[in-house]
Scaffold this motif. Structure first.
Motif, PDB file in Angstrom:
ATOM      1  N   PHE A 139      50.320  63.512   1.559  1.00 48.27           N
ATOM      2  CA  PHE A 139      50.277  62.774   2.824  1.00 48.27           C
ATOM      3  C   PHE A 139      51.388  63.232   3.761  1.00 48.27           C
ATOM      4  N   THR A 140      52.592  63.371   3.228  1.00 46.47           N
ATOM      5  CA  THR A 140      53.716  63.813   4.062  1.00 46.47           C
ATOM      6  C   THR A 140      53.493  65.228   4.585  1.00 46.47           C
ATOM      7  N   SER A 141      52.969  66.114   3.750  1.00 45.10           N
ATOM      8  CA  SER A 141      52.732  67.497   4.170  1.00 45.10           C
ATOM      9  C   SER A 141      51.691  67.567   5.274  1.00 45.10           C
ATOM     10  N   PHE A 142      50.603  66.818   5.123  1.00 47.01           N
ATOM     11  CA  PHE A 142      49.550  66.835   6.143  1.00 47.01           C
ATOM     12  C   PHE A 142      50.035  66.202   7.448  1.00 47.01           C
ATOM     13  N   TRP A 143      50.813  65.126   7.311  1.00 52.73           N
ATOM     14  CA  TRP A 143      51.340  64.464   8.511  1.00 52.73           C
ATOM     15  C   TRP A 143      52.289  65.400   9.260  1.00 52.73           C
ATOM     16  N   PHE A 144      53.183  66.042   8.535  1.00 47.77           N
ATOM     17  CA  PHE A 144      54.125  66.960   9.171  1.00 47.77           C
ATOM     18  C   PHE A 144      53.411  68.204   9.700  1.00 47.77           C
ATOM     19  N   GLY A 145      52.411  68.702   8.934  1.00 50.75           N
ATOM     20  CA  GLY A 145      51.677  69.881   9.382  1.00 50.75           C
ATOM     21  C   GLY A 145      50.879  69.649  10.642  1.00 50.75           C
ATOM     22  N   GLY A 146      50.514  68.386  10.912  1.00 48.28           N
ATOM     23  CA  GLY A 146      49.765  68.081  12.121  1.00 48.28           C
ATOM     24  C   GLY A 146      50.532  68.368  13.400  1.00 48.28           C
TER      25      GLY A 146
END
Length: 485
Positions: free
Chosen positions: A257-264
């Motif tokens: 979740f953190t990776s996808f949120w930051f990658g956005g």
């Protein structure tokens, strides 16, 4: 419209024939999905593939369709690879070749332009293949190494012996289930999909996937560390009960979740179909009858030949549990063994236990059986849950290549295993060479079969055990009525 129907009808006819031929491998794939938590995500791959095609459908309707004899030849190659892997039951290669065969059929029936326009959905189908278990030892080693570092970081003394972590409050093992393979593969499939939908730059897509792989490995090591740390501070009231799995998935969810949120925050503007690709006008072209004829001929001949070989393959019928084939009078010790060697489902299986503590197992297999095989995931040389591999080495005995495995259990008790495989006239150790020799045996129509011979002794110092096993192998090999492959 008639031209489109000719492409679609040819594709679905060849697809139906392909499914009928490779059906045993497809059933095996689904069985692996169902049996292993590592591959449960595979059930979602086909729905995701269908959704990706639906997103591209307005553009696909504008593409010029062609037939490709070159792709049909590539399909023949994939069929050959699948048949070879199927004959010697190398599931990994057989499963991958099925996906490659499907891609070649799409290319042959619809042309290169359409395939290039849906290249990611087609490549995404490789996640249907249950792969990755071969890297479990590598992941276990990384997890053990990083966990030791984290424990030292919080001032917890730890001594590492292989995959065992010795602490003042308990002994912990980085088992196969702790390798993090299920996290890694699930995260990889999600990362590839997210990168495709979020970034238009290829470098960004690759970079994001690599970051997710690294974070998944680090997160699994953090999970292992937290389990040990929680067990210590709670006096083992928490960390190794039912909450063991909850902690793991909680860490996995937070990382993803953190990776996808930051990658956005680094997402690219993906051009819509209407802005780019769909604006090109579709010009109907006459069907190239020569290309269509060559494509159809190559595909039909290759599928027919493969079907004949597949359905007319000689198969030896074996019983569920092989009966002993030898009648050797040797002194035996009746005490139970914790060796854990298997090798069932063969033609014959013999197990001896001598008074000096040496245990011997010999199992033979047909070239092709209705069930079971010699080299498989459930045939093992020792119980991996009870023993950890400390060291191994290959030696020559009687011009035979044999391997010695040095094991140790959780209590520190040693065990040494000496083994070799025979396929026809060859004595081999490496699984890939064994499979190649089995394929050669089948294709040469000799059908000499294969076998495994293993000797083991426990609770003896490694050097003495190695010497005794080598002497016993030479004696055992020279018996007038010997249990040898």
């Amino acid at each position: 419209m008639k031209k489109t129907y000719s492409h679609i009808s040819l594709f679905f006819l060849t697809l139906t024939a392909m499914i009928a031929i490779v059906w045993p491998s497809l059933v095996e794939m689904e069985l692996l999905w169902r049996r292993s938590e590592t591959f449960m995500h595979c059930y979602l791959i086909l729905p995701i593939f269908a959704w990706l095609l639906w997103r591209r459908w307005p553009y696909l309707e504008t593409k010029e369709l062609t037939f490709s004899p070159i792709a049909a030849i590539a399909a023949v190659f994939c069929l050959t690879i699948w048949l070879s892997a199927y004959l010697v039951e190398v599931s990994f290669i057989a499963h991958f070749s099925i996906i490659a065969l499907l891609q070649c059929l799409v290319w042959a029936c619809f042309g290169k332009k359409l395939v290039l326009s849906i290249r990611f959905p087609l490549l995404y189908l490789y996640f249907l293949v249950p792969f990755g278990e071969a890297i479990n030892p590598f992941l276990q080693d990384i997890t053990a190494y990083l966990t030791v570092g984290l424990l030292n970081g919080v001032a917890i003394p730890v001594f590492r012996e292989g995959l065992y972590l010795h602490t003042a409050f308990g002994l912990f093992e980085v088992a196969v289930a702790c390798s993090g393979l299920n996290f890694l593969i699930a995260a990889l499939s999600l990362a590839c999909l997210y990168a495709y939908l979020t970034y238009s730059s290829f470098l960004k897509q690759v970079g994001f996937v690599i970051i997710i792989i690294v974070l998944s490995i680090l997160a699994n090591s953090l999970r292992a560390f937290l389990l040990i740390y929680v067990a210590k501070i709670s006096d083992f009231n928490y960390g190794f009960g039912d909450d063991h799995y909850y902690y793991g998935w909680a860490v996995f969810f937070l990382v993803i979740f953190t990776s996808f949120w930051f990658g956005g925050y680094f997402a690219d503007k993906i051009p819509s179909i209407a802005e780019g690709e769909n604006s090109a006008s579709h010009q109907s072209q006459p069907v190239n009858l020569l290309a269509k004829g060559l494509t159809l001929t190559i595909i039909v001949l290759s599928l027919s030949t493969t079907a004949l070989l597949r359905f007319n393959l000689p198969v030896t019928q074996v019983s569920e549990l092989a009966m002993p084939s030898l009648n050797i009078t040797l002194p035996r010790q009746q005490s139970p063994s914790n060796w854990g060697i298997t090798f069932f489902d063969g033609i014959h299986r013999d197990a001896l236990q001598l008074e000096n503590g040496i245990e011997i197992l010999h199992a033979s297999y047909a070239s092709r059986q209705n069930e079971g095989e010699m080299i498989s995931w459930h045939n093992r040389l020792f119980d991996r849950d009870g023993w950890t591999l400390v060291n191994k080495k290959i030696v020559q005995l009687n011009n035979d290549k044999v391997e010695l495995l040095f094991l140790r259990d959780t209590r520190g008790n040693p065990r040494v295993v000496l083994y070799t495989y025979r396929v026809g006239d060859y004595r081999l150790i490496r699984p890939e060479l064994i499979k190649a020799a089995q394929l050669l045996d089948l294709l040469s129509m000799q059908h000499q079969g294969s076998s495994v011979l293993a000797l083991s002794i426990a609770n003896m110092e490694y050097t003495a055990a190695e010497k005794l096993l080598q002497q016993s192998y030479q004696y055992y090999y020279c018996l007038p009525q010997r249990c040898q492959p």
